[in-house]
Structure formats: structure tokens, C-alpha cells
Design a protein around this motif. Structure first.
Motif, short mmCIF file in Angstrom:
data_model
loop_
_atom_site.label_atom_id
_atom_site.label_comp_id
_atom_site.label_asym_id
_atom_site.label_seq_id
_atom_site.Cartn_x
_atom_site.Cartn_y
_atom_site.Cartn_z
N ALA A 101 14.04 37.72 1.28
CA ALA A 101 14.43 38.56 2.35
C ALA A 101 15.55 38.24 3.02
O ALA A 101 15.65 38.28 4.27
N GLY A 102 16.60 37.61 2.29
CA GLY A 102 17.89 37.04 2.87
C GLY A 102 17.70 35.70 3.78
O GLY A 102 18.69 35.61 4.74
N HIS A 103 16.64 35.09 3.86
CA HIS A 103 16.68 33.96 4.60
C HIS A 103 16.17 32.76 3.83
O HIS A 103 15.41 32.90 2.60
N VAL B 267 23.27 33.60 3.20
CA VAL B 267 22.51 33.99 2.03
C VAL B 267 21.99 35.38 2.14
O VAL B 267 21.03 35.79 1.36
N HIS B 268 22.33 36.17 3.21
CA HIS B 268 21.76 37.47 3.20
C HIS B 268 21.75 38.42 2.01
O HIS B 268 21.00 39.30 1.67
N GLY C 27 14.13 34.17 -4.58
CA GLY C 27 13.89 33.18 -5.74
C GLY C 27 14.52 31.92 -5.35
O GLY C 27 15.06 31.72 -4.28
N GLU C 28 14.64 31.15 -6.23
CA GLU C 28 15.05 29.72 -6.34
C GLU C 28 16.69 29.80 -6.71
O GLU C 28 16.97 30.22 -7.83
N CYS D 69 26.78 25.53 1.19
CA CYS D 69 26.05 25.73 -0.20
C CYS D 69 26.82 26.65 -1.05
O CYS D 69 27.01 27.76 -0.72
N VAL D 70 27.09 26.06 -2.31
CA VAL D 70 27.66 27.02 -3.22
C VAL D 70 26.61 27.38 -4.38
O VAL D 70 26.32 26.27 -5.17
N PRO D 71 26.12 28.41 -4.56
CA PRO D 71 25.18 28.59 -5.68
C PRO D 71 25.71 28.78 -7.26
O PRO D 71 26.61 29.35 -7.20
N PHE D 72 25.12 27.91 -7.79
CA PHE D 72 25.61 27.78 -9.38
C PHE D 72 25.58 29.24 -10.02
O PHE D 72 26.39 29.46 -10.88
#
Length: 270
Positions: free
Chosen positions: A132-134, A180-181, A186-187, A209-212
Motif C-alpha cells: 500500500a505504498g509503504h 515508493v507510493h 510486492g518485493e 533506492c532505484v528499483p531494477f
């Protein structure tokens, strides 16, 4: 001085340590190592009845006086380098650890034109669980030890990071600096980057943090030959931080395999 005050561990010869000044041409060597690597060095130092610092100096001294040859040392370093490397480099390595025009076994798919090419970001690999965006969980990557490698444990895994632990301080600062909202639940495997992480080669203003799977920039028409990649990487601009040179390329196969090549593998400077 209050005799009742708790004292720390006494130093050997404190008078000497307080007055000793290194020669003018000496320099201090500093390196970041994992807890497992530190324990391994301390075990060897204990057997030699010396400190880790003196152990490193003894090695350097042996090289400088020729009692340890570079060939003897490089043979062992190459073994350690192969264990340490989490994502394989697409070429074999020759003298001085520079790559040579010989595809590495297991990376043939790259030269067959398979996989997507993305920018390699030099940071710390972390996994965030989003609800939920957290951020509800923060994990860091743990890689198998040498013994575990010998036992057949090849792939790394994630363990919980410690929000109050000194070694994970910058990971959590990067997490707090990331919005991250809009991320799906998920992971998410991410790279923690910024001023306090791995030298901040991209000149970022804050830790984040940059998500792959969401934001890592991709490159089209990346050459797949030795000479082509060498020329391509020499002046490759970062798409994540324009104005800075990209560290390298990571190739992603649809089945999950990955392989990499970096600028410095060819001897290109920073």
C-alpha cells in the motif's frame, strides 16, 4: 582521572602510538570489506600472531622485496575474485585483471544477441517489500562464503537489514529518501545509491533506492563484440545521471540470468 571510571581495552605501548609519525612518503590504505572477509583475515592474522594491518604490510613487503612473486599472488587473487563476483563478467580476464577477447563460459547467450542491456549502477543491492505504498521490510544481499561455494551453494540470498545497526545506516537513509507510493505491492530488488554509498560515482545529491524492474535505464543497439563494447563503454553517458559516465552494462536474459561488463574492465579510467 577518576579511577572508578570504566576503562577501555589498553593499547600496546600507548606512548609509542601517541608519538609515532609515518614517514613522508607513506600512505594509508583503507578498504571496505564484509564481515565474513574480515573474520577470514583475522583468523590468518591470529595464526601469524600479528594484526590484520601488519598482515597486509607483510604481504606488500614481500612483493616489494621479491620474496613473493606477482604470479604467486595473482593466482590466488583470481580465485578470490571469481568467488566474490556476484554477476559474471562476459569476458575472461588476463593479466592485470583486464578482460580479453574470450567469451566467458556461461555467457554465450549475450553474444548470441539475447537479453536486454541496462545501465549498471554501482551501489548496494537491497530488496524492499512494499504494501500500500509503504516499505514494510528491508533486506540486504548476502553472498555464499568460500566454504558454502565448495558445498555447492552458488546463488546469494537476502537477510533482514538492521535499522539500528551501524553497517546498515546508509541503506535505511536511502530507503527514507525514496518515494515508493507509486510502486506496486510486492518485493522489489533495488540498488541503494548516493553520497554515502560506493563513492557516489554518479554525483547524486542524496541517498536513494532505484528499483531494477521500474527505473533502470535501458540501452538499445548495444554492440556484442569485444572491440565494439570497448569503444561503446569508453564514452557511454549515464542515462540515470546525465553528465556522468556510466559504470557499465548489465545484460538481462528473459529466464533471469544476468551478465555484466564495466568500463574499467577494459582499462578505461573514471
Amino acid at each position: 582521572m577518576d579511577d572508578n571510571r570504566k576503562r577501555g581495552r589498553p593499547r600496546k605501548d600507548p606512548e609509542h602510538l601517541a608519538t609515532w609519525v609515518p614517514p613522508a612518503d607513506w600512505s594509508r590504505l583503507v578498504v571496505w570489506i564484509s564481515a565474513e572477509e574480515r573474520k577470514a583475515l583475522k583468523r590468518v592474522a591470529l595464526e601469524a600472531d600479528t594484526s590484520v594491518a601488519q598482515l597486509v604490510r607483510a604481504l606488500a613487503n614481500g612483493l616489494s622485496f621479491g620474496v613473493i612473486t606477482s604470479d604467486e599472488l595473482l593466482k590466488q587473487i583470481r580465485k578470490g575474485f571469481q568467488v566474490m563476483e556476484k554477476i559474471p563478467t562476459i569476458f575472461d580476464r588476463g593479466d592485470g585483471f583486464k578482460v580479453v577477447d574470450q567469451p566467458r563460459k556461461g555467457c554465450e547467450w549475450v553474444f548470441a544477441g539475447e537479453g536486454r542491456a541496462t545501465e549498471k549502477l554501482d551501489g548496494t543491492n537491497v530488496r524492499l517489500t512494499i504494501r500500500a505504498g509503504h516499505v514494510v521490510r528491508v533486506e540486504k544481499r548476502r553472498n555464499p562464503s568460500k566454504l558454502q561455494k565448495q558445498q555447492g551453494v552458488i546463488d546469494g540470498w537476502y537477510v533482514d537489514a538492521d535499522e539500528h545497526g551501524k553497517e546498515d545506516k546508509w541503506i535505511f537513509e536511502a530507503v527514507r529518501g525514496t518515494d515508493v507510493h507509486g510502486w506496486p505491492d510486492g518485493e522489489h530488488s533495488v540498488e541503494a545509491l548516493g553520497p554515502s554509498i560506493q563513492g557516489n560515482l554518479l554525483g547524486l545529491a542524496k541517498n536513494l533506492c532505484v528499483p531494477f524492474n521500474l527505473e533502470i535505464p535501458a540501452y538499445e543497439d548495444v554492440p556484442r563484440s569485444f572491440d565494439g563494447l570497448k569503444a561503446f563503454l569508453e564514452k557511454l553517458d549515464s542515462r540515470f545521471a546525465p553528465g556522468h559516465l556510466a559504470e557499465g552494462i548489465v545484460f538481462h536474459h528473459p529466464d533471469g540470468r544476468r551478465a555484466k561488463i564495466k568500463r574499467k574492465d577494459f582499462g578505461h579510467g573514471g
